[in-house]
Design a protein around this motif. Structure first.
Motif, short mmCIF file in Angstrom:
data_model
loop_
_atom_site.label_atom_id
_atom_site.label_comp_id
_atom_site.label_asym_id
_atom_site.label_seq_id
_atom_site.Cartn_x
_atom_site.Cartn_y
_atom_site.Cartn_z
N ILE A 103 -13.12 110.75 -22.35
CA ILE A 103 -13.32 110.47 -20.93
C ILE A 103 -12.44 109.53 -20.36
N ASN A 104 -11.68 108.84 -20.99
CA ASN A 104 -10.49 108.16 -20.52
C ASN A 104 -9.69 107.88 -21.71
N LYS A 105 -8.29 107.63 -21.27
CA LYS A 105 -7.30 107.43 -22.27
C LYS A 105 -6.24 106.63 -21.58
N GLY A 106 -5.22 105.93 -22.34
CA GLY A 106 -4.19 105.28 -21.48
C GLY A 106 -3.26 104.26 -22.40
N ASN A 107 -2.83 103.26 -21.80
CA ASN A 107 -2.07 102.15 -22.21
C ASN A 107 -2.46 101.09 -22.06
N TYR A 108 -2.23 100.04 -23.07
CA TYR A 108 -2.45 98.62 -22.80
C TYR A 108 -1.38 97.90 -23.28
N MET A 109 -1.17 96.65 -22.78
CA MET A 109 -0.47 95.47 -23.25
C MET A 109 -0.96 94.07 -23.36
N SER A 110 -0.74 93.45 -24.62
CA SER A 110 -1.78 92.41 -24.93
C SER A 110 -0.52 91.22 -25.37
N LEU A 111 -0.81 90.03 -24.81
CA LEU A 111 -0.24 89.02 -25.49
C LEU A 111 -0.98 87.91 -26.33
N PHE A 112 -0.44 87.82 -27.60
CA PHE A 112 -1.13 87.18 -28.51
C PHE A 112 -0.44 85.85 -28.89
N GLU A 113 -1.35 84.62 -28.95
CA GLU A 113 -0.66 83.42 -29.63
C GLU A 113 -1.11 83.00 -30.69
N LYS A 114 -0.54 82.23 -31.64
CA LYS A 114 -1.19 82.11 -32.82
C LYS A 114 -1.60 80.58 -32.39
N ARG A 115 -2.84 80.38 -32.91
CA ARG A 115 -3.33 79.16 -32.80
C ARG A 115 -4.46 78.92 -33.84
N ASN A 116 -4.30 77.73 -34.34
CA ASN A 116 -5.08 77.43 -35.65
C ASN A 116 -4.82 78.16 -36.80
N GLY A 117 -3.78 78.97 -36.63
CA GLY A 117 -3.23 79.83 -37.78
C GLY A 117 -3.64 81.20 -37.70
N LYS A 118 -4.33 81.51 -36.63
CA LYS A 118 -4.60 83.11 -36.09
C LYS A 118 -4.32 83.40 -34.89
#
Length: 161
Positions: free
Chosen positions: A131-146
Motif C-alpha cells: 500500500i506504500n513504498k518509497g525511499n528514505y534517508m537517515s543520519l546515524f551518529e555513534k553515541r556510547n559505542g552504538k
C-alpha cells in the motif's frame, strides 16, 4: 666556503618550508573503516525497528537518539524521541500494516562516527498487498559505542490521487 654556507641556509629554509606544509603531520590516524560491516549494523537496526513496529508495540529499542528529528510526509517534523514514539504508537492504533526496510547504501564519515543511510521501505496491509513504498534517508551518529538515528526522512513512490 661562502657558497656552502649560502647553500646550507637555502636548503634549511626549503626543508623547514616543506615540513611546515606537511598537513598530515600531527593529524591523528584513523583505523580502517569497514563500510560493509557498518552497513550490516545499520540494516540490523532497521530490521529490529520493523520487527518491533510489526509486533504492534513500540518500545525503546535504541533506534532514535533522544534529540532525533524525523520528517514524515505531509506533517510537521517530529522533534525528540518521545514525540516520534508517540506518533508511532498512535499510528499502530489505526492500522495493522507491516513495514520493511532495505539499506541500499551507506556513506560513512572518515572517523566512522556518522553514517548516512539511503534505503527503501515498503508497507503492506493485512492481505500482503503493498500500500506504500518509497525511499528514505537517515543520519546515524555513534553515541556510547552504538549508532542511533538523529535525523531521518522518507519519500513515498505512491501517487496520491
Amino acid at each position: 666556503m661562502r657558497n656552502m654556507i649560502t647553500y646550507g641556509i637555502v636548503l634549511s629554509g626549503i626543508l623547514t618550508f616543506v615540513s611546515a606544509c606537511d598537513t598530515k603531520k600531527g593529524e591523528p590516524t584513523t583505523a580502517a573503516i569497514d563500510k560493509e560491516q557498518i552497513k550490516k549494523e545499520i540494516q540490523a537496526k532497521e530490521n529490529e525497528f520493523a520487527e518491533t513496529y510489526n509486533a504492534g508495540e513500540i518500545k525503546n529499542i535504541g533506534y532514535y537518539a533522544d534529540d532525533a528529528i524525523t520528517f514524515y510526509p505531509n506533517r510537521p517534523a517530529l522533534v525528540g524521541k518521545e514525540a516520534i514514539i508517540e506518533f508511532l504508537k498512535a499510528d499502530l492504533v489505526e492500522n495493522s500494516n507491516k513495514i520493511s526496510f532495505k539499506t541500499d547504501e551507506v556513506f560513512v564519515s572518515n572517523d566512522g562516527n556518522q553514517v548516512v543511510e539511503i534505503g527503501y521501505f515498503q508497507v503492506i496491509d493485512s492481505t500482503n498487498t503493498a500500500i506504500n513504498k518509497g525511499n528514505y534517508m537517515s543520519l546515524f551518529e555513534k553515541r556510547n559505542g552504538k549508532y542511533v538515528c538523529v535525523r531521518d526522512m522518507s519519500a513515498s513512490d505512491v501517487l496520491i490521487p
